[in-house]
Structures are given as C-alpha cells and as structure tokens.
Design a protein around this motif. Structure first.
Motif, PDB file in Angstrom:
ATOM      1  N   PHE A 136       2.258   1.792  -3.449  1.00 58.81           N
ATOM      2  CA  PHE A 136       1.221   2.275  -4.359  1.00 58.81           C
ATOM      3  C   PHE A 136       0.917   3.748  -4.100  1.00 58.81           C
ATOM      4  O   PHE A 136       0.802   4.538  -5.032  1.00 58.81           O
ATOM      5  N   LEU A 137       0.792   4.118  -2.827  1.00 57.23           N
ATOM      6  CA  LEU A 137       0.481   5.517  -2.505  1.00 57.23           C
ATOM      7  C   LEU A 137       1.627   6.440  -2.881  1.00 57.23           C
ATOM      8  O   LEU A 137       1.395   7.570  -3.326  1.00 57.23           O
ATOM      9  N   ALA A 138       2.868   5.994  -2.708  1.00 59.74           N
ATOM     10  CA  ALA A 138       4.011   6.815  -3.109  1.00 59.74           C
ATOM     11  C   ALA A 138       4.014   7.032  -4.614  1.00 59.74           C
ATOM     12  O   ALA A 138       4.324   8.130  -5.092  1.00 59.74           O
ATOM     13  N   SER A 139       3.661   6.007  -5.375  1.00 58.41           N
ATOM     14  CA  SER A 139       3.606   6.140  -6.834  1.00 58.41           C
ATOM     15  C   SER A 139       2.423   6.987  -7.275  1.00 58.41           C
ATOM     16  O   SER A 139       2.527   7.770  -8.220  1.00 58.41           O
ATOM     17  N   SER A 140       1.306   6.848  -6.598  1.00 57.73           N
ATOM     18  CA  SER A 140       0.120   7.585  -7.021  1.00 57.73           C
ATOM     19  C   SER A 140       0.213   9.065  -6.636  1.00 57.73           C
ATOM     20  O   SER A 140      -0.466   9.882  -7.221  1.00 57.73           O
ATOM     21  N   ASN A 141       1.060   9.408  -5.680  1.00 52.00           N
ATOM     22  CA  ASN A 141       1.254  10.820  -5.339  1.00 52.00           C
ATOM     23  C   ASN A 141       2.026  11.547  -6.423  1.00 52.00           C
ATOM     24  O   ASN A 141       1.836  12.742  -6.634  1.00 52.00           O
ATOM     25  N   GLN A 201      -1.310  10.522 -11.122  1.00 55.69           N
ATOM     26  CA  GLN A 201      -2.554   9.788 -10.924  1.00 55.69           C
ATOM     27  C   GLN A 201      -2.495   8.503 -11.753  1.00 55.69           C
ATOM     28  O   GLN A 201      -2.629   8.522 -12.962  1.00 55.69           O
ATOM     29  N   LEU A 235       0.825  -1.210   0.000  1.00 50.30           N
ATOM     30  CA  LEU A 235       0.000   0.000   0.000  1.00 50.30           C
ATOM     31  C   LEU A 235       0.857   1.257   0.000  1.00 50.30           C
ATOM     32  O   LEU A 235       0.564   2.216  -0.722  1.00 50.30           O
ATOM     33  N   GLN A 236       1.937   1.241   0.769  1.00 51.34           N
ATOM     34  CA  GLN A 236       2.827   2.397   0.818  1.00 51.34           C
ATOM     35  C   GLN A 236       3.484   2.638  -0.538  1.00 51.34           C
ATOM     36  O   GLN A 236       3.594   3.786  -0.981  1.00 51.34           O
ATOM     37  N   THR A 255      -3.624   4.220 -11.951  1.00 50.28           N
ATOM     38  CA  THR A 255      -4.545   3.182 -11.490  1.00 50.28           C
ATOM     39  C   THR A 255      -3.716   1.991 -10.993  1.00 50.28           C
ATOM     40  O   THR A 255      -2.527   1.898 -11.293  1.00 50.28           O
TER      41      THR A 255
END
Length: 117
Positions: A47-52, A55, A44-45, A57
């Motif tokens: 994914f969130l680092a990449s999505s920050n 944007q 999750l971390q 999917t």
C-alpha cells in the motif's frame, strides 16, 4: 510422592530435554506472532509503495486490478504459511521431547517395580 522421589524422577538429562521442550513450545507461539506481523507488513508495504507513486485511498488501492491483489494476497499467504510451518515444527519438537522424557520415566518406573513383559 515425596521430595526425594521427585528428585530421583528427573535426572539432569530429563531436565535438559524438558527445558528444551519448554523453550520450543514458547518460541512456537512467538514465531507465529512474528510471521503474522510480517504478513501484515507485506500488505502495508504494498500500500505504501503504491501511495508513494500517487495519492490513493485504500479503496482505490484494492481496485487496482485482480492480478495485483492476487499477487499481494499470495505473498502475504506465503509468509504466513512459512510461519505456520515453523510453528508446527516447533510444537512437534516440544511434543516429541516431552514424550521421550515421559516414556523414559515410565520405563524406569516399570523396571523399579519389577514389571516385565
């Protein structure tokens, strides 16, 4: 076995070792669960680092490249294996303490019955 014999069976030393064994056994499952959550948090971390940064999917996240995915999987596996080692260690401690108590009680019973080797 009546109540008096049962009281004689467990001394304070046996009861203490048995309680420690119960705690180690209970903490083993809790520890494994916590490390499983930590392993999931690694994914999750990432994914969130990449999505920050942009944007993306989840499908785009997993198509970033094999080395990136391998790095995340290895980090996740390392965290989970660390938890598995703690789990096995705590289970071993619990089993060992149970065996010590049981062996001591068996030897004491053999001495009381007058059995010798």
């Amino acid at each position: 076995m009546n109540e008096e014999e049962q009281k004689d069976l467990f001394t304070k030393k046996h009861a203490t070792l048995w309680r420690i064994s119960m705690w180690a056994n209970g903490l083993a499952s809790i520890t494994l669960f916590i490390f499983f959550i930590f392993a999931c948090a690694q994914i999750l971390q990432a994914f969130l680092a990449s999505s920050n940064q942009s944007q993306i999917t989840p499908i785009e996240f997993f198509s970033k490249g094999p080395l990136y995915i391998l790095n995340i999987l290895l980090n996740t596996t390392a965290v989970f294996l660390q938890g598995a080692v703690y789990y096995v260690t705590l289970k071993g401690i619990a089993l060992g303490l149970d065996m010590v108590v049981e062996t001591d009680i068996n030897y004491r019973d053999q001495k009381a019955e007058g059995v010798s080797e």
